[in-house]
Motif scaffolding. Structure first.
Motif, short mmCIF file in Angstrom:
data_model
loop_
_atom_site.label_atom_id
_atom_site.label_comp_id
_atom_site.label_asym_id
_atom_site.label_seq_id
_atom_site.Cartn_x
_atom_site.Cartn_y
_atom_site.Cartn_z
N SER A 123 75.36 -4.58 70.00
CA SER A 123 75.60 -6.19 69.79
C SER A 123 74.91 -6.44 68.34
N LYS A 124 75.07 -7.22 67.47
CA LYS A 124 74.44 -7.87 66.24
C LYS A 124 72.71 -8.43 66.42
N PRO A 125 71.69 -8.14 65.62
CA PRO A 125 70.73 -8.98 66.01
C PRO A 125 71.16 -10.63 66.25
N THR A 126 69.95 -10.83 66.74
CA THR A 126 69.99 -11.80 67.50
C THR A 126 68.49 -12.65 66.47
N LYS A 127 67.77 -13.56 66.39
CA LYS A 127 66.65 -14.35 65.53
C LYS A 127 66.15 -14.17 66.56
N VAL A 128 65.58 -13.73 67.84
CA VAL A 128 64.10 -13.25 68.40
C VAL A 128 64.03 -12.80 67.41
N VAL A 129 64.15 -12.04 66.89
CA VAL A 129 62.60 -10.93 65.59
C VAL A 129 63.37 -11.24 64.56
N ASP A 130 62.87 -11.51 63.58
CA ASP A 130 64.24 -11.61 62.06
C ASP A 130 64.31 -10.20 61.91
N PRO A 131 65.67 -10.33 61.68
CA PRO A 131 66.42 -8.81 61.37
C PRO A 131 66.07 -8.05 60.35
N ILE A 132 66.62 -7.24 60.85
CA ILE A 132 66.14 -5.75 59.44
C ILE A 132 67.28 -5.32 58.56
N MET A 133 67.13 -4.40 57.65
CA MET A 133 68.21 -3.75 57.16
C MET A 133 67.84 -2.81 57.83
N ALA A 134 67.45 -1.73 58.43
CA ALA A 134 67.39 -0.51 58.73
C ALA A 134 68.72 -0.14 59.85
N TRP A 135 68.97 -1.30 60.18
CA TRP A 135 70.03 -0.80 61.95
C TRP A 135 70.94 -2.34 61.62
N THR A 136 72.25 -2.46 62.30
CA THR A 136 73.05 -2.97 62.15
C THR A 136 73.73 -3.85 63.83
N THR A 137 72.69 -3.37 64.23
CA THR A 137 72.93 -3.61 65.78
C THR A 137 72.07 -3.59 66.87
N VAL A 138 71.79 -3.93 67.81
CA VAL A 138 70.67 -3.74 68.21
C VAL A 138 71.29 -3.63 70.03
N PHE A 139 70.54 -2.99 71.15
CA PHE A 139 71.12 -2.29 72.68
C PHE A 139 70.91 -3.22 73.83
N HIS A 140 71.92 -3.49 74.16
CA HIS A 140 72.01 -4.61 75.47
C HIS A 140 71.53 -3.89 76.85
N PHE A 141 71.33 -3.52 77.95
CA PHE A 141 71.97 -3.04 78.92
C PHE A 141 72.08 -3.43 80.18
N SER A 142 73.17 -3.30 81.63
CA SER A 142 73.06 -4.19 82.95
C SER A 142 71.88 -3.85 83.80
N SER A 143 70.50 -3.43 83.50
CA SER A 143 69.88 -3.35 84.13
C SER A 143 68.75 -3.17 83.68
N VAL A 144 67.60 -3.81 83.73
CA VAL A 144 66.33 -3.30 83.22
C VAL A 144 65.51 -1.69 83.45
N ILE A 155 64.52 2.76 70.26
CA ILE A 155 63.29 1.81 71.23
C ILE A 155 63.63 0.90 70.27
N CYS A 156 63.62 0.67 69.10
CA CYS A 156 63.08 -0.70 68.27
C CYS A 156 64.27 -1.67 68.29
N ARG A 157 65.30 -0.99 68.78
CA ARG A 157 66.70 -1.53 68.84
C ARG A 157 66.71 -2.32 70.42
N SER A 158 66.14 -1.73 71.24
CA SER A 158 66.24 -2.31 72.75
C SER A 158 64.86 -3.34 73.39
N VAL A 159 63.95 -3.77 71.47
CA VAL A 159 63.13 -4.43 72.15
C VAL A 159 64.07 -5.68 72.38
N GLU A 160 64.92 -6.31 71.50
CA GLU A 160 65.46 -7.67 71.42
C GLU A 160 65.83 -7.54 73.44
N TYR A 161 66.44 -7.01 73.89
CA TYR A 161 67.36 -6.76 75.22
C TYR A 161 64.82 -7.22 76.48
N TYR A 162 64.45 -6.20 76.33
CA TYR A 162 63.12 -7.19 76.66
C TYR A 162 62.96 -8.47 76.48
#
Length: 371
Positions: free
Chosen positions: A212-233, A292-299
């Motif tokens: 999904s598109k990044p939220t503003k939890v962490v300032d977005p960066i141009m290196a990637w346009t989407t982040v990962f979300h998971f069904s479980s930790v 790994i970076c694109r998974s940080v927002e989920y955590y």
């Protein structure tokens, strides 16, 4: 340890002193038990030392106390011997699986082969069948996928040492070809095992990982346009640990190729269908670091607690990604990750990795493969 933890969290100085006294008494009792001539290693002893390891990783009493306890824990397992299927219990296996990450981490810190990297210490040699079923043992371990990744990770310190030895021999104009051939052969086997596991994992869990598109939890960066979300930790932990393993495994061909070793071998090492070269190795490492970076927002947005110790399952892969981005010279992504790391520390404030300055390395790490 519970009293100390409670006292620290609630700023209770009297309880803290009581907890420290109990802690010291427990250490003395454990030392007395281990010092007996006819001492036999019991499950209770291992649980006690493991509790000390976790406690020291959360609230270290000195710079090296956590490492001393982990090395002691590994010594207890060595004295007790590998688990035998017909003799071991579910508790024995779960205990080993809980302790194994800390012992593997200690091997990276102290730059020596890990006891857990020996074949007789592998809990599982093959990942589970992806038919949706779980037996009792797999339920206790959460997933055999984690055990599979730990098995590969445990082998890497020994391979790193062998690789460094070959590079040093080459610098002294001594032929390391026989050793290099062994390293490349084993690395190729591990890569093929990991690739086969990933294909099965993707087929079964593809609908449980979404972008999904990044939220503003962490300032977005141009290196990637989407982040990962998971069904479980648990799924998230396996995902980022997989990418950490890819990076650490890829360090081996990168180091050998940079040293001019391995190009004259009679076989080609492949990774995801590509002929292994330096540029491909760098590309694989970059892709995994960004994953790994694109998974940080989920955590950061995660509400449920992390599997203990969170140091290993979250901050270890993040530090692996950080080092890769540093080596690749991706300054903007490093700046982004440093900001994200501060937010992660606010979300998960306890732990040795979380409380270490992001720009510093631990004592025991050197530049090169272990850096």
């Amino acid at each position: 340890m519970a009293k100390v933890f409670y006292a620290v969290k609630n700023h209770e100085s009297r309880l803290l002193q009581d907890g420290i006294r109990l802690y010291g008494r427990g250490l003395n009792m454990l030392s007395d038990a281990l010092g007996k001539a006819n001492c036999s290693v019991t499950t209770e002893m291992i649980v006690s030392v493991f509790t000390l390891c976790v406690g020291e990783s959360i609230m270290p009493t000195s710079k090296s106390s956590w490492m001393i306890h982990i090395l002691g824990l590994e010594r207890l397992f060595a004295l007790r011997g590998p688990l035998m299927t017909e003799k071991s219990t579910i508790l024995d296996r779960v205990l080993l699986e809980s302790c194994r990450p800390l012992m593997i981490l200690a091997a990276f810190f102290t730059q020596r082969p890990s006891l857990m990297g020996k074949p007789e210490w592998k809990l599982t040699t093959e990942p589970q069948d992806y038919d949706g079923s779980r037996n009792l043992f797999q339920t206790f371990l959460a997933q055999s996928d984690s055990s599979f990744l730990m098995g590969i990770l445990a082998e890497l310190p020994a391979l790193y040492l062998q690789c460094n030895t070959c590079i040093e021999l080459a610098k002294r104009n001594k032929s390391p070809d026989a050793h290099v051939s062994v390293i490349w052969s084993r690395m190729q086997q591990l890569q093929q095992e990991l690739q086969g596991w990933k294909e099965k994992w993707n087929n079964y869990y593809s609908n449980k990982v979404r972008e999904s598109k990044p939220t503003k939890v962490v300032d977005p960066i141009m290196a990637w346009t989407t982040v990962f979300h998971f069904s479980s930790v648990e799924l998230a932990n396996i995902f980022i640990m997989y990418h950490a393993v890819v990076i650490l495994l890829t360090n081996i061909p990168m180091s050998l190729l940079k040293a001019g070793l391995g190009l004259n071998l009679s076989f080609s090492t492949t990774w995801d269908g590509h002929v292994m070269g330096l540029s491909q190795s760098l590309s694989d490492a970059e892709t995994s670091a960004r994953s790994i970076c694109r998974s940080v927002e989920y955590y950061i947005q995660l509400l449920e607690p992390l599997q203990a110790p969170p140091d290993f399952y979250l901050f270890f892969p993040v530090h692996v990604a950080r080092r890769t981005l540093f080596q690749l010279g991706h300054s903007s992504e490093l700046t982004w990750l440093a900001d994200a790391f501060e937010k992660m520390k606010l979300r998960f404030p306890m732990g040795l990795w979380a409380n270490k300055d992001f720009d510093n390395r631990f004592s025991g790490f050197q530049e090169g493969l272990f850096g």
